[in-house]
Design an enzyme around this catalytic site. Sequence first.
Site, PDB file in Angstrom:
ATOM      1  N   GLY A  33      45.011  43.887  60.454  1.00 17.37           N
ATOM      2  CA  GLY A  33      46.508  43.311  61.037  1.00 17.37           C
ATOM      3  C   GLY A  33      46.293  43.866  62.600  1.00 17.37           C
ATOM      4  O   GLY A  33      47.323  44.495  62.985  1.00 17.37           O
ATOM      5  N   CYS A  34      45.537  43.603  63.031  1.00 17.78           N
ATOM      6  CA  CYS A  34      44.871  44.149  64.806  1.00 17.78           C
ATOM      7  C   CYS A  34      44.920  43.015  65.570  1.00 17.78           C
ATOM      8  O   CYS A  34      44.743  41.719  65.203  1.00 17.78           O
ATOM      9  CB  CYS A  34      43.903  45.212  64.630  1.00 17.78           C
ATOM     10  SG  CYS A  34      43.325  45.481  66.887  1.00 17.78           S
ATOM     11  N   GLY A  35      45.547  43.229  66.032  1.00 15.21           N
ATOM     12  CA  GLY A  35      45.211  41.644  67.537  1.00 15.21           C
ATOM     13  C   GLY A  35      43.981  41.027  68.127  1.00 15.21           C
ATOM     14  O   GLY A  35      43.646  40.573  68.075  1.00 15.21           O
ATOM     15  N   PHE A  36      43.539  42.573  67.728  1.00 21.16           N
ATOM     16  CA  PHE A  36      41.648  42.154  67.659  1.00 21.16           C
ATOM     17  C   PHE A  36      40.912  41.428  66.827  1.00 21.16           C
ATOM     18  O   PHE A  36      40.036  40.877  65.997  1.00 21.16           O
ATOM     19  CB  PHE A  36      40.849  42.991  68.491  1.00 21.16           C
ATOM     20  CG  PHE A  36      41.081  43.467  69.728  1.00 21.16           C
ATOM     21  CD1 PHE A  36      41.174  43.089  70.838  1.00 21.16           C
ATOM     22  CD2 PHE A  36      41.648  44.655  70.097  1.00 21.16           C
ATOM     23  CE1 PHE A  36      41.674  43.129  71.841  1.00 21.16           C
ATOM     24  CE2 PHE A  36      41.835  45.723  70.874  1.00 21.16           C
ATOM     25  CZ  PHE A  36      41.736  44.688  72.054  1.00 21.16           C
ATOM     26  N   THR A  37      41.721  41.274  65.333  1.00 20.76           N
ATOM     27  CA  THR A  37      41.646  41.319  64.361  1.00 20.76           C
ATOM     28  C   THR A  37      40.407  39.142  64.456  1.00 20.76           C
ATOM     29  O   THR A  37      40.173  38.974  63.745  1.00 20.76           O
ATOM     30  CB  THR A  37      42.824  40.895  63.061  1.00 20.76           C
ATOM     31  OG1 THR A  37      42.820  42.315  62.808  1.00 20.76           O
ATOM     32  CG2 THR A  37      42.030  40.019  62.126  1.00 20.76           C
TER      33      THR A  37
END
Length: 156
Positions: A33-37
């Site tokens: 659930g990360c912006g970098f996912t």
Amino acid sequence: MIYDYSVKNQEGEEISLERYKGNVLLIVNTATGCGFTPQYQELQELYEKYHLQGFEILDFPCNQFHNQAPGTDSDIHEFCTRKYHVTFPQFSKIEVNGEHESPLYTYLKNSKKGLLSNNIKWNFTKFLVDRDGQVIKRFAPNINPSQIEEDIVKLL
């Protein structure tokens, strides 16, 4: 040396990193659930492109950064295989900083320090390891996997 460490796979079994001896490794702490996912997509592309040449990606989900890897190991694996078609090894969720950090990450961080701190600052920090088990480089989360392809190829 990196091969001195064992980690738990998604089923909770201890796996010696000796299993990966002789391969170029990219070790990544991840979150769903990360912006970098979306980096999972580029990671999978690199894996498909170089796996048969001795390249492995070792994926360690980590929930230490704003609860961005919720759920069980099984939930995380299902998400990654469904959304990004991940086929590289995924391990049990770990901590990368603090009192309960994985000994593997203590070793990685001591081998290649960050710019401002030895701690992992966010998900998708990447460590590149050569075929002899030496940590060669550390990449910040905002460095996309495709940006390190040249470094991977040099080690293959």
